[in-house]
Design a protein around this motif. Structure first.
Motif, PDB file in Angstrom:
ATOM      1  N   ARG A  29     -14.928  -6.741 -46.718  1.00  0.00           N
ATOM      2  CA  ARG A  29     -15.431  -7.618 -45.435  1.00  0.00           C
ATOM      3  C   ARG A  29     -14.208  -7.777 -44.172  1.00  0.00           C
ATOM      4  O   ARG A  29     -13.409  -7.709 -44.559  1.00  0.00           O
ATOM      5  CB  ARG A  29     -15.286  -9.211 -46.090  1.00  0.00           C
ATOM      6  CG  ARG A  29     -15.273 -10.346 -45.284  1.00  0.00           C
ATOM      7  CD  ARG A  29     -15.478 -11.468 -45.848  1.00  0.00           C
ATOM      8  NE  ARG A  29     -15.944 -12.383 -44.604  1.00  0.00           N
ATOM      9  CZ  ARG A  29     -16.001 -13.998 -45.622  1.00  0.00           C
ATOM     10  NH1 ARG A  29     -15.635 -14.474 -46.295  1.00  0.00           N
ATOM     11  NH2 ARG A  29     -16.461 -15.022 -44.264  1.00  0.00           N
ATOM     12  N   LYS A  30     -15.284  -8.058 -43.091  1.00  0.00           N
ATOM     13  CA  LYS A  30     -14.355  -8.170 -42.290  1.00  0.00           C
ATOM     14  C   LYS A  30     -14.442  -9.494 -41.457  1.00  0.00           C
ATOM     15  O   LYS A  30     -15.266 -10.131 -41.493  1.00  0.00           O
ATOM     16  CB  LYS A  30     -15.542  -7.441 -41.176  1.00  0.00           C
ATOM     17  CG  LYS A  30     -14.570  -6.027 -40.914  1.00  0.00           C
ATOM     18  CD  LYS A  30     -15.669  -4.734 -39.073  1.00  0.00           C
ATOM     19  CE  LYS A  30     -15.353  -3.841 -39.475  1.00  0.00           C
ATOM     20  NZ  LYS A  30     -15.377  -3.265 -38.246  1.00  0.00           N
ATOM     21  N   TYR A  31     -13.063  -9.327 -41.029  1.00  0.00           N
ATOM     22  CA  TYR A  31     -12.228 -10.515 -40.140  1.00  0.00           C
ATOM     23  C   TYR A  31     -11.864 -10.768 -39.233  1.00  0.00           C
ATOM     24  O   TYR A  31     -12.033  -8.949 -38.638  1.00  0.00           O
ATOM     25  CB  TYR A  31     -11.187 -10.945 -41.435  1.00  0.00           C
ATOM     26  CG  TYR A  31     -11.401 -11.301 -42.687  1.00  0.00           C
ATOM     27  CD1 TYR A  31     -11.796 -12.612 -43.473  1.00  0.00           C
ATOM     28  CD2 TYR A  31     -11.537 -10.099 -43.758  1.00  0.00           C
ATOM     29  CE1 TYR A  31     -11.988 -13.126 -44.623  1.00  0.00           C
ATOM     30  CE2 TYR A  31     -11.256 -10.325 -44.366  1.00  0.00           C
ATOM     31  CZ  TYR A  31     -12.102 -11.786 -45.826  1.00  0.00           C
ATOM     32  OH  TYR A  31     -12.053 -11.660 -47.136  1.00  0.00           O
ATOM     33  N   ASN A  32     -11.960 -11.725 -38.398  1.00  0.00           N
ATOM     34  CA  ASN A  32     -11.121 -12.273 -36.968  1.00  0.00           C
ATOM     35  C   ASN A  32     -12.209 -11.205 -36.301  1.00  0.00           C
ATOM     36  O   ASN A  32     -11.603 -11.117 -35.203  1.00  0.00           O
ATOM     37  CB  ASN A  32      -9.853 -11.437 -37.098  1.00  0.00           C
ATOM     38  CG  ASN A  32      -8.571 -12.344 -37.396  1.00  0.00           C
ATOM     39  OD1 ASN A  32      -8.306 -13.153 -38.137  1.00  0.00           O
ATOM     40  ND2 ASN A  32      -7.593 -11.040 -38.511  1.00  0.00           N
ATOM     41  N   GLY A  33     -13.630 -11.714 -35.904  1.00  0.00           N
ATOM     42  CA  GLY A  33     -14.215 -11.700 -35.404  1.00  0.00           C
ATOM     43  C   GLY A  33     -14.355  -9.740 -35.403  1.00  0.00           C
ATOM     44  O   GLY A  33     -15.278  -9.719 -34.307  1.00  0.00           O
ATOM     45  N   GLY A  34     -14.502  -9.481 -36.785  1.00  0.00           N
ATOM     46  CA  GLY A  34     -14.794  -7.871 -36.406  1.00  0.00           C
ATOM     47  C   GLY A  34     -13.862  -7.134 -36.039  1.00  0.00           C
ATOM     48  O   GLY A  34     -14.122  -6.205 -36.510  1.00  0.00           O
ATOM     49  N   LYS A  35     -12.429  -7.817 -36.783  1.00  0.00           N
ATOM     50  CA  LYS A  35     -12.102  -6.656 -35.745  1.00  0.00           C
ATOM     51  C   LYS A  35     -10.770  -6.463 -36.765  1.00  0.00           C
ATOM     52  O   LYS A  35     -10.362  -5.421 -37.116  1.00  0.00           O
ATOM     53  CB  LYS A  35     -10.208  -7.613 -35.058  1.00  0.00           C
ATOM     54  CG  LYS A  35     -11.286  -8.158 -33.554  1.00  0.00           C
ATOM     55  CD  LYS A  35     -10.327  -8.860 -32.726  1.00  0.00           C
ATOM     56  CE  LYS A  35     -10.803  -9.616 -31.394  1.00  0.00           C
ATOM     57  NZ  LYS A  35      -9.706 -10.155 -30.943  1.00  0.00           N
ATOM     58  N   THR A  36     -10.257  -6.897 -38.064  1.00  0.00           N
ATOM     59  CA  THR A  36      -9.583  -6.715 -39.629  1.00  0.00           C
ATOM     60  C   THR A  36     -10.881  -6.193 -40.314  1.00  0.00           C
ATOM     61  O   THR A  36     -11.019  -7.329 -40.983  1.00  0.00           O
ATOM     62  CB  THR A  36      -9.059  -7.905 -39.362  1.00  0.00           C
ATOM     63  OG1 THR A  36      -7.922  -7.865 -38.160  1.00  0.00           O
ATOM     64  CG2 THR A  36      -8.109  -7.541 -40.169  1.00  0.00           C
ATOM     65  N   LEU A  37     -10.415  -5.128 -40.817  1.00  0.00           N
ATOM     66  CA  LEU A  37     -11.241  -4.603 -42.084  1.00  0.00           C
ATOM     67  C   LEU A  37     -10.557  -5.171 -43.718  1.00  0.00           C
ATOM     68  O   LEU A  37      -9.093  -4.611 -43.516  1.00  0.00           O
ATOM     69  CB  LEU A  37     -12.064  -4.042 -42.215  1.00  0.00           C
ATOM     70  CG  LEU A  37     -12.624  -3.502 -43.810  1.00  0.00           C
ATOM     71  CD1 LEU A  37     -14.062  -3.978 -43.695  1.00  0.00           C
ATOM     72  CD2 LEU A  37     -12.915  -1.839 -43.972  1.00  0.00           C
ATOM     73  N   LEU A  38     -10.718  -5.510 -44.556  1.00  0.00           N
ATOM     74  CA  LEU A  38      -9.901  -6.064 -45.501  1.00  0.00           C
ATOM     75  C   LEU A  38     -10.795  -5.950 -46.877  1.00  0.00           C
ATOM     76  O   LEU A  38     -11.941  -6.710 -47.486  1.00  0.00           O
ATOM     77  CB  LEU A  38      -9.045  -7.320 -45.607  1.00  0.00           C
ATOM     78  CG  LEU A  38      -8.313  -8.048 -44.717  1.00  0.00           C
ATOM     79  CD1 LEU A  38      -7.573  -9.188 -44.549  1.00  0.00           C
ATOM     80  CD2 LEU A  38      -7.113  -7.498 -44.246  1.00  0.00           C
ATOM     81  N   ILE A  39     -10.049  -5.300 -47.863  1.00  0.00           N
ATOM     82  CA  ILE A  39     -10.524  -4.647 -48.964  1.00  0.00           C
ATOM     83  C   ILE A  39      -9.857  -5.735 -50.057  1.00  0.00           C
ATOM     84  O   ILE A  39      -8.621  -5.566 -50.372  1.00  0.00           O
ATOM     85  CB  ILE A  39     -10.701  -2.937 -49.455  1.00  0.00           C
ATOM     86  CG1 ILE A  39     -11.530  -2.484 -48.270  1.00  0.00           C
ATOM     87  CG2 ILE A  39     -11.194  -3.263 -51.009  1.00  0.00           C
ATOM     88  CD1 ILE A  39     -11.878  -1.391 -48.846  1.00  0.00           C
ATOM     89  N   THR A  40     -10.546  -6.625 -50.539  1.00  0.00           N
ATOM     90  CA  THR A  40      -9.732  -7.101 -52.058  1.00  0.00           C
ATOM     91  C   THR A  40     -10.244  -7.425 -53.043  1.00  0.00           C
ATOM     92  O   THR A  40     -11.733  -7.170 -53.478  1.00  0.00           O
ATOM     93  CB  THR A  40      -9.457  -8.665 -51.464  1.00  0.00           C
ATOM     94  OG1 THR A  40     -10.378  -9.355 -50.763  1.00  0.00           O
ATOM     95  CG2 THR A  40      -8.956  -9.299 -50.044  1.00  0.00           C
ATOM     96  N   PRO A  41      -9.163  -7.582 -54.531  1.00  0.00           N
ATOM     97  CA  PRO A  41     -10.379  -7.702 -55.652  1.00  0.00           C
ATOM     98  C   PRO A  41     -11.405  -8.632 -55.374  1.00  0.00           C
ATOM     99  O   PRO A  41     -10.906  -9.976 -55.284  1.00  0.00           O
ATOM    100  CB  PRO A  41      -8.882  -7.835 -56.937  1.00  0.00           C
ATOM    101  CG  PRO A  41      -7.727  -7.312 -55.842  1.00  0.00           C
ATOM    102  CD  PRO A  41      -8.332  -7.950 -54.150  1.00  0.00           C
ATOM    103  N   SER A  42     -12.914  -8.692 -55.632  1.00  0.00           N
ATOM    104  CA  SER A  42     -14.140  -9.342 -55.971  1.00  0.00           C
ATOM    105  C   SER A  42     -13.701 -10.739 -56.584  1.00  0.00           C
ATOM    106  O   SER A  42     -12.704 -10.846 -58.198  1.00  0.00           O
ATOM    107  CB  SER A  42     -14.658  -9.055 -56.186  1.00  0.00           C
ATOM    108  OG  SER A  42     -15.078  -8.781 -57.446  1.00  0.00           O
ATOM    109  N   ARG A  43     -14.124 -12.223 -56.407  1.00  0.00           N
ATOM    110  CA  ARG A  43     -13.426 -13.451 -57.553  1.00  0.00           C
ATOM    111  C   ARG A  43     -14.456 -12.738 -59.109  1.00  0.00           C
ATOM    112  O   ARG A  43     -13.981 -13.068 -59.421  1.00  0.00           O
ATOM    113  CB  ARG A  43     -14.716 -14.434 -56.427  1.00  0.00           C
ATOM    114  CG  ARG A  43     -13.500 -14.845 -55.429  1.00  0.00           C
ATOM    115  CD  ARG A  43     -14.800 -15.788 -54.520  1.00  0.00           C
ATOM    116  NE  ARG A  43     -13.842 -16.864 -53.426  1.00  0.00           N
ATOM    117  CZ  ARG A  43     -14.070 -17.556 -52.919  1.00  0.00           C
ATOM    118  NH1 ARG A  43     -15.112 -17.445 -52.806  1.00  0.00           N
ATOM    119  NH2 ARG A  43     -13.935 -17.869 -52.002  1.00  0.00           N
ATOM    120  N   LYS A  44     -15.209 -12.148 -58.748  1.00  0.00           N
ATOM    121  CA  LYS A  44     -16.732 -11.675 -60.093  1.00  0.00           C
ATOM    122  C   LYS A  44     -15.737 -11.109 -60.847  1.00  0.00           C
ATOM    123  O   LYS A  44     -15.326 -10.794 -61.997  1.00  0.00           O
ATOM    124  CB  LYS A  44     -17.660 -11.417 -59.706  1.00  0.00           C
ATOM    125  CG  LYS A  44     -18.485 -10.825 -60.550  1.00  0.00           C
ATOM    126  CD  LYS A  44     -20.044 -10.130 -60.423  1.00  0.00           C
ATOM    127  CE  LYS A  44     -20.711  -9.822 -61.684  1.00  0.00           C
ATOM    128  NZ  LYS A  44     -22.504  -9.477 -61.246  1.00  0.00           N
TER     129      LYS A  44
END
Length: 568
Positions: A329-344
């Motif tokens: 997912r991208k945050y900060n208005g599309g400036k930062t892409l983060l890949i994190t462990p999914s909640r599922k």
């Protein structure tokens, strides 16, 4: 090792299993596989066919195929005939049985394994002979599949992993100018629906053998059922057949949507595929809906496949999507892409741990820790290449709550202070670490502590080069360097093992093949401790588990390891 065999020639009287010169066997197979790669790159398909025939009829290929199916995790799981190969004599006879003339595969033994959505996945278990025959032909088909496969396909391929696929996602989506829309694709029952006609027409292997595998059928509750489509899940060759069926999609997309074409804007179409799960990026939602998705559907229809309506969707990167257990997912208005462990994925892991705790209410604490630690270590290692630090802390807190409830339930009449003193101690500055006694490998009881996910260091993964081919000698040094970096990281903090691995050049002295995390290793004492041998480094050597058993069975002496030396 004193016994020598002719590894490449067709053998009518193969040697005893215990006297096979495995380094020579591996060397001969690798030589033929390298020639298959070279012929494939040159487009000399008649030569490819001749080399494949030579490999599948060689003693080296047959011996290596039998060794694979008798040393993997399913070695004790029989097919419909109830036969396993567990003795050297049975393995020697198995090599003699791997003959193409008169070969007829047996039906698969059908079982079902649960899926995360509550459904069950059918799994077919071939007989040992059929598994070995598939492994044999895979030796000849694998180099070709790696040479012709899509550059950004990462599932069921040698030296590629989910970490490579996720890093490629980051590469194509992280920039501010990267595509903003993603087609999340999932193929419905991929293994069960692949067209037999397409496979027989396009897979470059012995078609008579392939047809027999595809039409072998399966047994369920003593009833025989025919297989009219699909590849047998559970068969060694099935993942490569599925990859061959899906390869070509990336090339098709590149041809239809080049970065620059007659002045039209860059469509930003990129493919990332792991087995039957894939992502296709696009510059706009309309492009993916109106042009890309129909193209993919036509491509799959030719192979008897279709997209799953439930799991296929088009998503904006700022909304985010799950892929291979991670959330992108991208945050900060599309400036930062983060890949994190999914909640599922986190929920599924914690539910699994809680289920084990509930099923072991009266278990010995040390033994319970021995069960949980590999689960925690494996889960954390899978997520250590993404942004996981905060998630690891949250998981540690949830694990602490779960084990505290487990300890309290065991002693409902005791105070919290008593439970804490009984089950928890201090480790690494943490005063709430679950601990207990368990029996070690040497038979002595010792204190073990519950591992924390946050103990796993976050490390950036360096993606494999898209064009790298593990069967091509031109890439040999590249893969050696990658293996060295990976093993050095895995053995960090284990100075003796790291020293031995480096001293041996990363090779097992018996078979001269790489020692990796996948193959595993055993500590071998050149002079046994029962005979007075010490624990010093000069008396130790790392061997593959199978090679270790081989050395002890025949009483060989392992010389001080150097890459050029072996067993005497």
């Amino acid at each position: 090792m004193t016994a020598e065999v002719t590894a490449g020639a067709v053998s009518h009287d193969p040697p005893d299993w215990q006297t096979i010169h495995w380094s020579q066997v591996h060397r001969e197979v690798r030589r033929l596989q390298a020639r298959i790669v070279k012929a494939t790159q040159a487009g000399k398909w008649s030569k490819v066919k001749a080399l494949q025939h030579l490999l599948t009829h060689s003693f080296s290929g047959k011996a290596l195929a039998v060794r694979r199916v008798t040393e993997n995790q399913g070695k004790n799981t029989p097919g419909v005939d109830g036969v396993t190969w567990s003795t050297p004599g049975s393995k020697t006879r198995a090599v003699r049985q791997l003959r193409q003339r008169g070969y007829q595969p047996r039906p698969l033994r059908r079982i079902y394994i649960p899926k995360s959505n509550g459904k069950r996945r059918p799994l077919g278990i071939p007989t040992m002979r059929d598994r070995a025959m598939q492994a044999l032909y895979l030796l000849a088909l694998g180099p070709l599949a790696e040479t012709t496969g899509d550059r950004n396909s990462y599932g069921f391929r040698t030296a590629r992993s989910t970490a490579d696929a996720l890093q490629q996602c980051f590469n194509v989506l992280a920039r501010r100018t990267s595509p903003q829309w993603v087609l999340e694709g999932d193929i419905q029952s991929c293994f069960d629906r692949i067209s037999h006609d397409w496979l027989l027409a396009h897979v470059p292997t012995d078609r008579a053998i392939l047809r027999k595998w595809l039409q072998a059928g399966y047994l369920e509750k003593h009833a025989l059922y025919a297989t009219e489509a699909g590849t047998p899940q559970g068969g060694i060759v099935s993942p490569v057949l599925a990859n061959l069926a899906l390869d070509g999609l990336e090339t098709l997309l590149r041809q239809q949507f080049p970065p620059r074409y007659r002045g039209r804007p860059n469509p930003k179409v990129n493919l990332v595929r792991y087995a039957d799960d894939f992502l296709i990026t696009g510059a706009s939602q309309e492009l993916l809906v109106q042009e890309v998705k129909p193209l993919v559907e036509r491509f799959l229809a030719e192979r008897g496949l279709e997209l799953s309506p439930e799991k296929t969707c088009i998503t904006h990167v700022e909304t985010g999507f799950d892929f291979l257990g991670q959330n992108v997912r991208k945050y900060n208005g599309g400036k930062t892409l983060l890949i994190t462990p999914s909640r599922k994925n986190v929920k599924a892991f914690l539910d699994n741990v809680r289920g084990i705790l509930k099923a072991n209410t009266q278990a010995n604490t040390g033994n319970l820790i021995r069960v949980l630690n590999p689960m925690i270590r494996g889960w954390a290692n899978y997520h250590r290449h993404v942004v996981s630090k905060q998630t690891f802390s949250q998981v540690d807190y949830a694990l602490h709550q779960a084990v505290w409830r487990w300890a309290k339930r065991r002693h409902p009449q005791k105070s919290a202070r008593w439970v804490r003193q009984q089950y928890f101690g201090t480790h690494g500055g943490n005063h709430w670490t679950l601990q207990g006694e368990a029996e070690g490998p040497d038979g002595e009881r010792r204190v073990v502590q519950l591992r924390k996910a946050s103990q796993t260091a976050i490390r950036r993964h360096v993606k494999i080069k898209s064009e790298a081919n593990p069967y091509d000698p031109a890439w040999e040094v590249y893969f050696e360097q990658r293996l060295g970096v990976k093993m050095a990281a895995n053995l960090r903090g284990r100075r003796t093992l790291n020293f031995l691995w480096q001293q041996q050049g990363g090779l097992c002295p018996v078979c001269q093949q790489p020692i990796t995390e996948l193959t595993g290793w055993h500590n071998h004492y050149r002079v046994w401790r029962s005979l007075g041998g010490g624990d010093q480094v000069t008396n130790r050597v790392l061997l593959h588990p199978a090679c270790h058993r081989h050395v002890h069975r025949l009483g060989f002496t392992v010389v001080k390891p150097r890459p050029s030396e072996g067993v005497s």
